[in-house]
Design an enzyme around this catalytic site. Structure first.
Site, short mmCIF file in Angstrom:
data_model
loop_
_atom_site.label_atom_id
_atom_site.label_comp_id
_atom_site.label_asym_id
_atom_site.label_seq_id
_atom_site.Cartn_x
_atom_site.Cartn_y
_atom_site.Cartn_z
N LYS A 62 -27.43 30.11 13.36
CA LYS A 62 -28.74 29.67 13.84
C LYS A 62 -29.81 30.64 13.36
CE LYS A 62 -30.79 28.61 18.43
NZ LYS A 62 -30.41 28.54 19.88
N SER B 137 -31.24 24.35 21.79
CA SER B 137 -31.99 24.68 20.59
C SER B 137 -31.11 25.00 19.39
CB SER B 137 -32.90 25.89 20.89
OG SER B 137 -32.10 27.02 21.25
N SER C 191 -28.14 25.61 25.37
CA SER C 191 -28.38 25.25 23.97
C SER C 191 -27.18 25.34 23.05
CB SER C 191 -29.53 26.09 23.41
OG SER C 191 -30.76 25.64 23.94
#
Length: 396
Positions: free
Chosen positions: A36, A113, A137
């Site tokens: 990420k 996210s 997330s």
């Protein structure tokens, strides 16, 4: 420069992909992974999902220790994945980099996210991918995209070299297409310790009742598979005060931490934000200190409750998300309703500092839904081993 359609729809951030080879012969050799875009990689800009953040921060001087550990274990890094701006969202939307397509439900959000990491695994572009989890997330995109997702106990793995949002909640986390790879990754980055015995299995009726009745019904076979592994579930009420009490206390604490962590940058930079993100930061700035303080008191009591309930190896089982991923056409108001109902569930592990695994267990109208197994803090290796047994029982 305008983004291509592939960059808009894809899981990876726009532009050239970072690529680093893993150590030959390591235990994860042959596995490809992505991270990420809030994990630092030396020589790369960590954009944190927002172009103003990228412009106001230079290239990273060093690589996050957890990424280094994976490289040293033999896995090869093949790129950075999209995230919601500053990791402050639950649907996976990003107006700057494009919202990743959910490979298993293209008409629905991928979840945020850690949206890009989940989508990359679901699309088969990598064997596993690192995300982060503050309010759900990792767990929610795992459920929405139909992959395995693991949130470790809070503090079990260092987040040095990673962008923060709510430090007393932030954890790393990872996705994989199968339980074996999920556990192999954990074996390399989790603290040493043996996987103890699991049991009993606990079925919190109030959490199941919070779910869409169709979701609850479709997850019954997965619950039954868990019972075949662990024995018949014991039923209980987890939160007599109501799940909204969990959500409200989590919300107040996270908001104060988000503003303490990022508010100065927001104030000085005055960044552009996509839908909902700026509003969340405005609410964070306005959060009364007494509400956050009350939340911290609530968390202490809740953590004591969870220690008493889960010590010795007990495991909670319930729907990861109370509903399937919202449609891309959902309004902001509809998304906010989903957020509130969902975060009352994700706050169980979030406030408790617990470890949680989401298993891709069923589909509703073609959209994936996950079953979560949740264990006490420090029982990470046990939980990964249990998830593999339940997945085998389900034929996954």
């Amino acid at each position: 420069m305008a983004l291509t359609q592939a960059e808009r729809d894809g899981a990876f951030i726009p532009g050239p992909r970072v690529a680093l080879a893993g150590t030959p012969g390591g235990p994860l050799a042959g596995l490809r992974f992505a991270v990420k875009d809030l994990y630092d990689v030396a020589g790369e800009v960590t954009s944190y999902g927002n172009p103003d953040w990228a412009r106001s921060h230079g290239v990273a001087a060093s690589t996050a220790p957890v990424v280094l550990a994976l490289l040293e274990a033999g896995a090869s890094l093949v790129g950075k994945t999209k995230t919601v701006e500053l990791a402050f969202g639950l649907t996976g939307e990003n107006v700057w980099h494009g919202t990743p397509i959910n490979p298993n439900a293209p008409d629905r959000f991928p979840g945020g996210s850690s949206c890009g990491s989940a989508a990359a695994v679901a699309a088969g572009e990598v064997d596993f991918a690192m995300g982060s989890d503050t309010g759900g997330s990792v767990r929610i995109p795992a459920s929405y995209c139909g992959v395995f997702g693991f949130r470790p106990s809070w503090g079990a793995i260092s987040l040095a070299g990673c962008c923060a949002l709510g430090p007393s909640f932030d954890t790393p986390g990872w996705f994989a297409a199968n339980a074996a790879v999920l556990a192999r990754v954990g074996g390399e980055i989790l603290p040493l310790g043996k996987a103890g015995a699991a049991g009993p299995l606990l079925q919190p009726d109030d959490v199941w009742a919070n779910a869409d009745p169709k979701v609850a019904a479709l997850l019954q076979p997965a619950l039954a598979a868990s019972e075949r592994v662990m024995g018949q579930a014991l039923r209980l009420t987890l939160m007599p005060e109501g799940l909204f009490e969990l959500y409200e206390n989590f919300r107040c604490m996270q908001a104060q931490e988000a503003w303490a962590t990022l508010g100065r940058w927001v104030t000085q930079t005055k960044p552009g934000f996509g839908p909902g993100v700026g509003e969340r930061f405005a609410a964070a700035q306005a959060m009364p200190a007494e509400k956050a303080a009350a939340g911290r008191g609530f968390r202490k009591r809740f953590q004591h409750r969870m220690r008493c309930l889960l010590e010795g190896g007990a495991v909670l089982a319930y729907p990861t998300s109370p509903m399937a991923a919202p449609l891309l056409a959902a309004s902001q108001a509809e998304q906010n309703v989903v957020r509130e109902q969902t975060m009352g569930v994700t706050a169980i592990a979030g406030l408790g500092g617990l470890c949680e695994v989401s298993i891709p267990a069923a589909r509703l109208d073609g959209a994936p839904i996950g079953l979560s197994l949740v264990a006490a803090a420090g029982q990470d290796r046990m939980l990964l081993s249990l998830a593999a047994r339940v997945a085998e029982e389900l034929g996954l």
